[in-house]
Design a protein around this motif. Structure first.
Motif, mmCIF file in Angstrom:
data_model
loop_
_atom_site.group_PDB
_atom_site.id
_atom_site.type_symbol
_atom_site.label_atom_id
_atom_site.label_comp_id
_atom_site.label_asym_id
_atom_site.label_seq_id
_atom_site.Cartn_x
_atom_site.Cartn_y
_atom_site.Cartn_z
ATOM 1 N N ASN A 135 14.589 -14.785 -19.623
ATOM 2 C CA ASN A 135 15.318 -15.503 -20.661
ATOM 3 C C ASN A 135 14.856 -15.031 -22.035
ATOM 4 O O ASN A 135 13.905 -14.258 -22.149
ATOM 5 C CB ASN A 135 15.131 -17.020 -20.504
ATOM 6 N N PHE A 136 15.537 -15.513 -23.097
ATOM 7 C CA PHE A 136 15.260 -15.039 -24.447
ATOM 8 C C PHE A 136 13.848 -15.403 -24.904
ATOM 9 O O PHE A 136 13.156 -14.585 -25.521
ATOM 10 C CB PHE A 136 16.286 -15.600 -25.432
ATOM 11 N N ASN A 137 13.417 -16.633 -24.626
ATOM 12 C CA ASN A 137 12.071 -17.046 -25.032
ATOM 13 C C ASN A 137 11.008 -16.164 -24.395
ATOM 14 O O ASN A 137 10.017 -15.784 -25.026
ATOM 15 C CB ASN A 137 11.831 -18.507 -24.659
ATOM 16 N N GLU A 138 11.222 -15.840 -23.135
ATOM 17 C CA GLU A 138 10.277 -14.962 -22.437
ATOM 18 C C GLU A 138 10.312 -13.556 -23.032
ATOM 19 O O GLU A 138 9.289 -12.872 -23.098
ATOM 20 C CB GLU A 138 10.620 -14.916 -20.946
ATOM 21 N N LEU A 139 11.483 -13.142 -23.463
ATOM 22 C CA LEU A 139 11.621 -11.839 -24.116
ATOM 23 C C LEU A 139 10.756 -11.768 -25.370
ATOM 24 O O LEU A 139 10.023 -10.797 -25.589
ATOM 25 C CB LEU A 139 13.091 -11.600 -24.466
ATOM 26 N N VAL A 140 10.814 -12.821 -26.193
ATOM 27 C CA VAL A 140 10.022 -12.873 -27.424
ATOM 28 C C VAL A 140 8.524 -12.894 -27.109
ATOM 29 O O VAL A 140 7.736 -12.150 -27.691
ATOM 30 C CB VAL A 140 10.412 -14.103 -28.271
ATOM 31 N N ARG A 141 8.143 -13.747 -26.167
ATOM 32 C CA ARG A 141 6.718 -13.845 -25.796
ATOM 33 C C ARG A 141 6.206 -12.515 -25.246
ATOM 34 O O ARG A 141 5.086 -12.087 -25.567
ATOM 35 C CB ARG A 141 6.518 -14.961 -24.761
ATOM 36 N N THR A 142 7.018 -11.860 -24.434
ATOM 37 C CA THR A 142 6.617 -10.573 -23.849
ATOM 38 C C THR A 142 6.460 -9.511 -24.927
ATOM 39 O O THR A 142 5.531 -8.696 -24.884
ATOM 40 C CB THR A 142 7.647 -10.111 -22.804
#
Length: 206
Positions: free
Chosen positions: A94-101
């Motif tokens: 998901n997008f939040n995971e994209l940012v965190r990654t």
């Protein structure tokens, strides 16, 4: 069956070719260290050659000038981060995971390879300028194309905020640079804590 080209030439020629490869690689490693310490504009060819412990005229047997060797180092740096980053980004759900990654990849790369970050920090007017990279780095153009393809594929399955993607990327870079700089000055910052803080700052605000 193809024989290695090096194996079909006389020994003295093979030795000369191997010495050339060694000298060229020594200069690249040396230049990367000098540029990381002093920045491109403050570094000199003389310092690079001295750091490599080679003869004063050796440099120009392999490179036209210091900008020539700078482009090679920049290309390697882009490829190193690209290989690492794209593999991790492809795993997100998901997008939040994209940012965190994205933050986690950057910060872990800084902590594991401080010289890489020092090189970027002291040469950021070049290596963090997307226009400069687009014009001068074929490696960046390849990375950008691959990243764009991945993002397009993600957009089919992941919901993205209705914001300008270019603006979001610029914002992430700014947070990465400032927090990364702080991390290099301190020894009490944990990777996971820094990544969580940066992601929260970007996604939610403080």
């Amino acid at each position: 069956y193809k024989m290695n080209k090096l194996s079909v030439v006389p020994f003295h020629q093979r030795k000369r070719q191997l010495n050339k490869r060694h000298n060229k690689e020594s200069l690249i490693i040396s230049a990367r260290q000098v540029f990381a310490q002093k920045g491109f504009e403050n570094a000199s060819v003389r310092e690079i050659v001295m750091n490599a412990k080679l003869g004063s005229g050796t440099f120009y047997n392999y490179f036209d000038d210091k900008f020539d060797i700078f482009l090679i180092i920049n290309g390697r740096l882009v490829n190193e981060f690209s290989d690492y980053f794209l593999k991790e980004i492809e795993k997100v759900k998901n997008f939040n995971e994209l940012v965190r990654t994205a933050f986690n990849c950057w910060f872990s790369w800084i902590l594991n390879e401080e010289e890489n970050y020092q090189f970027i920090k002291n040469n950021k007017k070049y290596v963090l300028d997307l226009k400069w990279l687009s014009q001068n780095s074929k490696e960046y153009r390849v990375f950008n194309k691959k990243l764009f393809e991945i993002v397009i594929q993600m957009s089919k399955t992941i919901k993205f905020p209705q914001n300008d993607i270019s603006f979001m990327v610029t914002s992430i870079i700014a947070v990465c640079i400032n927090l990364g700089d702080e991390m290099l000055e301190r020894d009490d910052v944990e990777l996971n804590d820094a990544s969580k803080f940066a992601a929260k700052l970007f996604l939610e605000g403080l």
